[in-house]
Design a protein around this motif. Structure first.
Motif, mmCIF file in Angstrom:
data_model
loop_
_atom_site.group_PDB
_atom_site.id
_atom_site.type_symbol
_atom_site.label_atom_id
_atom_site.label_comp_id
_atom_site.label_asym_id
_atom_site.label_seq_id
_atom_site.Cartn_x
_atom_site.Cartn_y
_atom_site.Cartn_z
ATOM 1 N N GLU A 1 -6.837 -1.575 5.416
ATOM 2 C CA GLU A 1 -6.065 -0.755 5.949
ATOM 3 C C GLU A 1 -5.097 0.132 5.236
ATOM 4 O O GLU A 1 -4.634 1.393 5.279
ATOM 5 N N HIS A 2 -3.837 -0.679 3.958
ATOM 6 C CA HIS A 2 -3.079 -0.003 3.847
ATOM 7 C C HIS A 2 -3.023 0.957 2.696
ATOM 8 O O HIS A 2 -2.574 2.115 2.185
ATOM 9 N N GLY B 1 2.034 -1.379 0.487
ATOM 10 C CA GLY B 1 1.875 -0.984 1.843
ATOM 11 C C GLY B 1 1.125 -2.568 2.982
ATOM 12 O O GLY B 1 2.300 -2.911 3.715
ATOM 13 N N ALA C 1 3.419 -4.873 5.794
ATOM 14 C CA ALA C 1 3.661 -4.448 7.043
ATOM 15 C C ALA C 1 3.422 -6.388 7.227
ATOM 16 O O ALA C 1 3.972 -6.545 8.747
#
Length: 311
Positions: free
Chosen positions: A16-17, A22, A26
């Motif tokens: 996702e990141h 990232g 998260a």
């Protein structure tokens, strides 16, 4: 979360990141932990899930297939947590509802007032607008709408598969005038007789779209003469009650006036079929408790009401 499920969730977060950094931010984990978790998962599966370079990460074919299952796992876990939280929720928070001005005043406002009495800690916003609202944007929780439930992103056309639409009741559009107007100008007996009368409505309905009537088994529209157009049913009602002409508006705003004889129902043999009024909201597997209670409250109110009666 147990270790195999945690590794799947970490992999989904990396995808996702687009980076270890990232995903780590998260998830509140270290970059090294996230990187090591992916490596252990690939080792267990015996497949490489992501291509790594010094500057980027990208999914392998196996990674693309496996990611779908990992994302579904993450979604299911989040929904499970929400379901448990909803059982523990108190009836607090905010609900924002959209309704047309006429239906909002006559039916929605009294309902929301009664709901507020039961649950005083819930705050409510009732927005009254004839325009379509985007329920998926998060600005509104519920909306009352007549006719088909459409997708505003498609220009107001097409049924929206992302919305839940609960049919509540059927409404009618009716033609009415005061006894004084009819005594002075005569009573129309056929839709074509309206060409000899002054009519009251919105500019688009009167001059472009036309009023719909059931003539010879078909819905046919008739444009009608009008010397004063308005944009709200409440104003159509006021001018009609002032004997300025023949009005066309929803039956549900005229109950008292029809009962009292202040208005006379016209052209009943040519009345177009009723339209559905829906309660709509964006699809969610688990609704917040306050929203679920309000939906049930509204459904219970309309449960024994098939059609908003024409008196």
């Amino acid at each position: 979360m147990n270790e195999p499920l945690e590794k799947m969730a970490i992999f989904a977060a990396i995808a996702e990141h687009g980076s270890f950094t990232g995903a780590a931010q998260a998830l509140g984990r270290s970059k090294s932990h996230v990187s090591a978790s992916l490596s252990r998962l690939e080792e267990e599966l015996g497949l490489q899930l992501m291509h790594r370079t010094t500057r980027s990460l990208s999914l392998t074919e196996a990674g693309k297939v496996y990611l779908k299952h990992c994302q579904e796992l993450v979604r299911s876990a989040a929904e499970g947590r929400q379901a448990i939280r909803s059982l523990q929720e108190e009836m607090v928070g905010h609900i924002s509802i959209s309704a047309s001005p006429s239906f909002g005043e006559t039916h929605v406002y009294p309902l929301l007032s009664a709901f507020k009495e039961l649950y005083p800690q819930v705050t409510i916003n009732l927005d009254q607008s004839d325009g379509l609202v985007d329920l998926k944007s998060g600005d509104f929780d519920l909306a009352f709408r007549g006719g088909r439930v459409v997708n505003p992103d498609r220009g107001g056309h097409g049924l929206d598969p992302d919305l839940v639409a609960i049919p509540l009741v059927k409404g009618h559009m009716i033609v009415v005038a005061t006894p004084d107007y009819l005594a002075a100008e005569g009573t129309p007996h056929h839709p074509d007789d309206l060409r000899h009368h002054n009519c009251i409505g919105t500019d688009f309905e009167v001059n472009n779209l036309g009023w719909p009537f059931l003539i010879d088994g078909e819905i046919k529209r008739r444009t009608v003469p009008c010397d004063f157009t308005v944009q709200r049913n409440s104003l159509i009602k006021i001018r009609t009650l002032q004997s300025h002409g023949i009005g066309w508006m929803p039956s549900y705003i005229l109950d008292r006036e029809l009962r009292a004889g202040e208005l006379v129902l016209l052209l009943t043999d040519y009345q177009s079929p009723p339209f559905d009024i829906y309660l709509t909201y964006a699809y969610q597997k688990v609704l917040p408790l306050r929203q679920r209670r309000l939906v049930d409250f509204i459904k219970a109110h309309f449960a024994d009401m098939d059609t908003i009666e024409i008196r």
